[in-house]
Each structure stands twice: as structure tokens, then as C-alpha cells.
Write an enzyme that holds these catalytic residues in place. Structure first.
Site, mmCIF file in Angstrom:
data_model
loop_
_atom_site.group_PDB
_atom_site.id
_atom_site.type_symbol
_atom_site.label_atom_id
_atom_site.label_comp_id
_atom_site.label_asym_id
_atom_site.label_seq_id
_atom_site.Cartn_x
_atom_site.Cartn_y
_atom_site.Cartn_z
ATOM 1 N N HIS A 1 3.107 -7.604 2.458
ATOM 2 C CA HIS A 1 3.239 -6.666 1.338
ATOM 3 C C HIS A 1 4.678 -6.347 0.969
ATOM 4 C CE1 HIS A 1 4.095 -3.604 4.373
ATOM 5 N NE2 HIS A 1 4.584 -2.877 3.401
HETATM 6 C C1 UD1 Z 1 5.196 1.104 -0.313
HETATM 7 C C2 UD1 Z 1 6.525 1.443 0.318
HETATM 8 C C3 UD1 Z 1 6.763 0.560 1.529
HETATM 9 C C4 UD1 Z 1 5.599 0.633 2.491
HETATM 10 C C5 UD1 Z 1 4.298 0.353 1.757
HETATM 11 C C6 UD1 Z 1 3.133 0.596 2.689
HETATM 12 C C7 UD1 Z 1 8.281 2.199 -1.244
HETATM 13 C C8 UD1 Z 1 9.519 1.808 -1.937
HETATM 14 N N1 UD1 Z 1 7.636 1.202 -0.602
HETATM 15 O O1 UD1 Z 1 5.274 -0.236 -0.767
HETATM 16 O O2 UD1 Z 1 7.920 1.004 2.207
HETATM 17 O O3 UD1 Z 1 5.785 -0.319 3.494
HETATM 18 O O4 UD1 Z 1 4.170 1.248 0.646
HETATM 19 O O5 UD1 Z 1 1.995 -0.060 2.237
HETATM 20 O O6 UD1 Z 1 7.922 3.346 -1.252
HETATM 21 N N2 UD1 Z 1 -0.923 -0.632 -5.773
HETATM 22 C C9 UD1 Z 1 -2.244 -0.554 -6.148
HETATM 23 N N3 UD1 Z 1 -3.023 0.375 -5.527
HETATM 24 C C10 UD1 Z 1 -2.568 1.238 -4.593
HETATM 25 C C11 UD1 Z 1 -1.217 1.156 -4.237
HETATM 26 C C12 UD1 Z 1 -0.407 0.215 -4.827
HETATM 27 O O7 UD1 Z 1 -2.713 -1.302 -6.990
HETATM 28 O O8 UD1 Z 1 -3.345 2.063 -4.064
HETATM 29 C C13 UD1 Z 1 -0.074 -1.667 -6.429
HETATM 30 C C14 UD1 Z 1 0.523 -1.174 -7.743
HETATM 31 O O9 UD1 Z 1 0.577 -2.242 -8.623
HETATM 32 C C15 UD1 Z 1 1.940 -0.826 -7.359
HETATM 33 C C16 UD1 Z 1 2.234 -1.855 -6.270
HETATM 34 O O10 UD1 Z 1 0.992 -2.010 -5.576
HETATM 35 O O11 UD1 Z 1 2.816 -0.915 -8.450
HETATM 36 C C17 UD1 Z 1 3.285 -1.436 -5.295
HETATM 37 O O12 UD1 Z 1 3.006 -0.142 -4.778
HETATM 38 P P1 UD1 Z 1 4.210 0.785 -4.259
HETATM 39 O O13 UD1 Z 1 3.662 2.035 -3.671
HETATM 40 O O14 UD1 Z 1 5.245 0.924 -5.311
HETATM 41 O O15 UD1 Z 1 4.880 -0.097 -3.153
HETATM 42 P P2 UD1 Z 1 4.276 -0.775 -1.853
HETATM 43 O O16 UD1 Z 1 4.519 -2.226 -1.915
HETATM 44 O O17 UD1 Z 1 2.892 -0.325 -1.606
HETATM 45 N N1 UDP Z 2 -3.292 -1.069 7.803
HETATM 46 C C1 UDP Z 2 -4.631 -0.769 7.575
HETATM 47 N N2 UDP Z 2 -5.362 -1.620 6.809
HETATM 48 C C2 UDP Z 2 -4.846 -2.755 6.262
HETATM 49 C C3 UDP Z 2 -3.485 -3.049 6.510
HETATM 50 C C4 UDP Z 2 -2.737 -2.184 7.267
HETATM 51 O O1 UDP Z 2 -5.134 0.237 8.075
HETATM 52 O O2 UDP Z 2 -5.574 -3.464 5.569
HETATM 53 C C5 UDP Z 2 -2.501 -0.150 8.616
HETATM 54 C C6 UDP Z 2 -1.779 -0.783 9.778
HETATM 55 O O3 UDP Z 2 -2.647 -0.907 10.885
HETATM 56 C C7 UDP Z 2 -0.664 0.222 10.006
HETATM 57 C C8 UDP Z 2 -0.309 0.660 8.622
HETATM 58 O O4 UDP Z 2 -1.444 0.340 7.805
HETATM 59 O O5 UDP Z 2 -1.127 1.359 10.731
HETATM 60 C C9 UDP Z 2 0.901 -0.089 8.145
HETATM 61 O O6 UDP Z 2 1.045 0.096 6.797
HETATM 62 P P1 UDP Z 2 1.765 -0.956 5.861
HETATM 63 O O7 UDP Z 2 1.800 -2.277 6.490
HETATM 64 O O8 UDP Z 2 1.116 -0.802 4.537
HETATM 65 O O9 UDP Z 2 3.224 -0.331 5.720
HETATM 66 P P2 UDP Z 2 4.542 -0.311 6.627
HETATM 67 O O10 UDP Z 2 4.169 0.076 8.003
HETATM 68 O O11 UDP Z 2 5.165 -1.665 6.519
HETATM 69 O O12 UDP Z 2 5.397 0.692 5.936
#
Ligand code: UD1
Ligand code: UDP
Length: 362
Positions: free
Chosen positions: A204
Site C-alpha cells: 500500500h
Molecule cells: C495512509 C497513511 C500511511 C499508512 C496507511 C495505512 C498518510 C500520508 N498515509 O496511507 O502512512 O501506512 O494510511 O493504511 O497519511 N481509500 C479508499 N478507502 C478507504 C481509504 C482509502 O478508497 O477507506 C483510497 C482513496 O482513494 C485514497 C487512497 O486510498 O485517496 C489513499 O488513502 P490515504 O489515506 O490518503 O493514504 P493511504 O495509502 O491509505
Molecule cells: N491489516 C488488517 N487487514 C488488512 C491489512 C492490514 O487488519 O487487510 C492490519 C495489519 O495487521 C496491521 C495494520 O493493519 O495491524 C497495518 O496497517 P497498514 O499496513 O495499513 O499501515 P502501516 O502499518 O504501514 O501504517
């Protein structure tokens, strides 16, 4: 005196971390917790599922802010969080990790001269191209309580001069260890078929999803590995969007599934052979559940895991990923359980906050 704690949440890993701390806060009548959900993650399998499965109380405020652009997202969050903080007047504002919700919560609180507690402080990738690195550096600098998951994080802050600042640095262990230990017995079998032997993978990180060459290389490695070992790949919505716009063929042994809940994740972690990921949280969970981890990034904040031989940071080159997988399947690793505390991080944080703000222990 009842102490009011405002917890700012927005993204999946923050719901998971808050599950442990919220439970301890709620056990103590000296505290009242106000949960503010920014709305950064909003799909039910990215948000609601964690509140339901992990019994996190419903947010008191749901701000419904998400956006493609960092400035817009963070700016709108600061504005909305400020309004809530002005009305609710917490004694301390709790922020987790390094997302845009963390940054917005910390800035809104600081400008109102409120105390900030940063959980997962002191982590550094030393890569300023990562939005998370910017978020965590700013959040650390303006926080009053820096709760570090391990020694490396304390060392990072010490080198940056934090011991000269008017803030407290505390090594309390990793809150995700509390979560892993508490929810481990509650594991839940996913609704899809789980192969007997498999690799658990997630993708991601923006630097991987938003660069077609990097994403292609990652998928090439997964295809190749899946010839021997099927891959279970719960897809983050960001990655799903990118994949659907690309012309790639994935082997049927790469099993694409929707994001799963935490209890299903525990089930998969306990049964997989190897974790291959770019997630921060998953690198540690692999260690908590005695699984080797291959990290598809150019660096990691969790350097202890690399030093101990539990994690290989290999970037996205397909050959390097495959070589790391071959190396891990050919040997047995003995995991020492002494990194990141004893799973009592939430209790430590709550005690420190109460004692520092009330001048006596709970
Ligand atoms: C965010 C965090 C990242 C974290 C990750 C955990 C920032 C800059 N990044 O990244 O540090 O590791 O969350 O998962 O804050 N989207 C959906 N549905 C959702 C959520 C997201 O469709 O419920 C899609 C949207 O198109 C959105 C894109 O994912 O624009 C990115 O979401 P965003 O929260 O901006 O960043 P993450 O990649 O999730
Ligand atoms: N996780 C989850 N379901 C998924 C993928 C990840 O519950 O389908 C959990 C994972 O076990 C961990 C957390 O989400 O506890 C990590 O989140 P993510 O990888 O989105 O973000 P990061 O830790 O890189 O910020």
C-alpha cells in the site's frame, strides 16, 4: 480529578493501536476518552470492521475528511479538529504514528496550547520523500510526551537533541505488541479458502503503488513465488485502484482478497510461512507471531528487526525479493521475544500521563 483524553484516529493502523490503549483508558474511572475519527479511512473494511471486532467505542466525533491531496486533507482536518478541541477542552490530545491525521491532530492541539502525547514517537526512515517521515518529525517536535516503542527510537530522538527540549521521552514498548497478545486468542478464520502453506502479503505504500515500474516488479516477484507457494494478498483500496488501471496478469495462485479485519489477519499471520510487505505495522506483527518478513522498501523504521535477522529489507527488485524468500524458506529462525516491551505499553502510557498531569499515581 477526571482527566479528559482526546484520541485522534483516521487510518487503519491507528484504529488497531487505539484498541489496546482505549481499553486501558476506559478501565480507569479517572479518565474520560473522547474519540475523534477524521474519516481518512472510510470504507467499512478499512474502518468499521476494527471498531466492531476490537470493541473500540463509537467515535464521539466523525469528521468525514478524506482527499487525494495531502495539503487539502491535512488543512481541513486541522480546521475541524480545532473546533472539536475548543468545545471539548481535553487535558491531553493523543496521536498515533505518522499519518496525515496524526499531523493534523498535533498541529491543531499545539496551536491551542494543549498537551500532546505521541504514541510511536522517534521512528525515522531518514527518507524525507515519504509523507510519513514529514508527519512524524513534526508531530514529535511539537509533542509533550514522546512514547517510544524501543531503544532505537529513543536514540533517534536523543541524536536530534530532544533531551534539550521541554518534552518527555519515554521508552514504553510497542502498543502493537499489546494488541497482538490481547487479540491472538480471538483469531478468526477468513471467509475465503486459506491454503495450507502460503505467503501473506500486503502492498500500500505510496512509493510502490504510485510508481508503475515498482508495482510491476513487485507483482512479477509475487507471480514467480506463487509457483511454489500461494500468496494471500489482502488489497488496500489504493492498490486495488492502481491495479485495475494496469495491464498485468496475476497468477491464479496470487489470491487477491478484500482488506480483512484484524482477527482474520491474526489467523493468517499465525499460519503463513513468510510475510512480504511494505507495511510498517505488519513488519512487527510478523515478528510478534514468529514469522520472517521481507520488506519491499528501501529502508525501514524498524531496524532492530533487520539487525536480529528477522526482516530483510530488499526494495522492489524481483530477483532480490525471490532470493530473500529462498533464504528464509531454507532455514529456521529462533525469534527472541525481547524487542518492543512486554505487551504492557498501554498501562505504562496511562500511568505516565496520569502521574505527569496530576502529580500522583493512579
Ligand atoms: C495512509 C497513511 C500511511 C499508512 C496507511 C495505512 C498518510 C500520508 N498515509 O496511507 O502512512 O501506512 O494510511 O493504511 O497519511 N481509500 C479508499 N478507502 C478507504 C481509504 C482509502 O478508497 O477507506 C483510497 C482513496 O482513494 C485514497 C487512497 O486510498 O485517496 C489513499 O488513502 P490515504 O489515506 O490518503 O493514504 P493511504 O495509502 O491509505
Ligand atoms: N491489516 C488488517 N487487514 C488488512 C491489512 C492490514 O487488519 O487487510 C492490519 C495489519 O495487521 C496491521 C495494520 O493493519 O495491524 C497495518 O496497517 P497498514 O499496513 O495499513 O499501515 P502501516 O502499518 O504501514 O501504517
Amino acid at each position: 480529578m477526571t482527566m479528559k483524553i482526546a484520541t485522534i484516529l483516521g487510518a487503519r493502523p491507528q484504529f488497531i493501536k487505539a484498541a489496546a490503549l482505549s481499553r486501558v483508558i476506559r478501565k480507569n474511572p479517572q479518565f474520560k476518552e473522547i474519540i475523534i475519527h477524521t474519516g481518512q479511512h472510510y470504507d467499512s473494511n478499512m474502518s468499521d470492521v476494527f471498531f466492531e471486532q476490537m470493541q473500540i467505542p463509537e467515535p464521539d466525533h466523525f469528521l468525514q475528511i478524506s482527499s487525494k491531496f495531502h495539503g487539502e486533507m491535512t488543512g481541513r482536518m486541522i480546521e475541524a479538529i480545532e473546533k472539536v478541541l475548543l468545545t471539548d477542552k481535553p487535558d491531553v490530545v493523543l496521536v498515533y504514528g505518522d499519518t496525515n491525521s496524526t499531523l493534523a491532530g498535533a498541529i491543531a492541539a499545539k496551536k491551542l496550547h494543549m498537551k500532546i502525547a505521541h504514541v510511536e514517537a522517534g521512528l525515522r526512515s531518514f527518507n524525507m520523500a515519504m509523507p510519513e517521515e514529514i508527519n512524524r518529525i513534526v508531530a514529535d517536535r511539537i509533542s509533550d510526551f514522546l512514547f517510544c516503542p524501543g531503544k532505537q527510537a529513543v536514540d533517534n530522538l536523543t541524536k536530534e537533541g530532544f533531551l534539550n527540549f521541554d518534552s518527555g521521552v519515554f521508552e514504553v514498548g510497542d502498543i502493537m505488541k499489546d494488541v497482538a497478545y490481547f487479540y491472538s486468542p480471538l483469531e478468526r478464520q477468513p471467509s475465503f479458502h486459506v491454503p495450507e502453506k502460503f505467503v501473506l502479503s500486503t502492498i500500500h505504500r505510496a512509493e510502490n503503488t504510485d510508481d508503475p515500474d515498482r508495482l510491476r516488479s513487485i507483482l512479477e516477484a509475487l507471480n514467480e513465488i506463487s509457483v511454489d507457494l500461494p500468496i494471500v494478498l489482502p488489497l488496500h483500496p489504493r492498490t486495488k485502484g492502481r491495479l485495475s488501471a494496469m495491464d498485468v496478469r496475476l497468477s491464479p495462485s496470487v489470491i487477491l482478497v478484500e482488506p480483512v479485519g484484524y482477527l482474520e489477519m491474526v489467523y493468517l499471520l499465525k499460519r503463513c510461512s513468510i510475510v512480504i510487505t511494505d507495511s510498517g505495522g505488519l513488519q512487527k506483527e510478523a515478528y510478534f507471531f514468529d514469522r520472517p518478513c521481507i520488506t519491499r522498501r528501501d529502508e525501514t523504521e524498524w531496524s532492530e528487526l533487520v539487525t536480529e535477522g528477522y526482516n530483510k529489507v530488499v526494495g522492489v527488485d524481483a530477483d532480490r525479493i525471490i532470493a530473500a524468500k529462498n533464504d528464509f524458506v531454507s532455514k529456521k529462525i529462533a525469534f527472541r521475544k525481547d524487542l518492543y516491551g512486554e505487551g504492557k505499553t498501554a498501562e505504562k502510557i496511562v500511568e505516565i500521563l496520569y502521574e505527569s498531569l496530576n502529580g500522583k499515581s493512579i
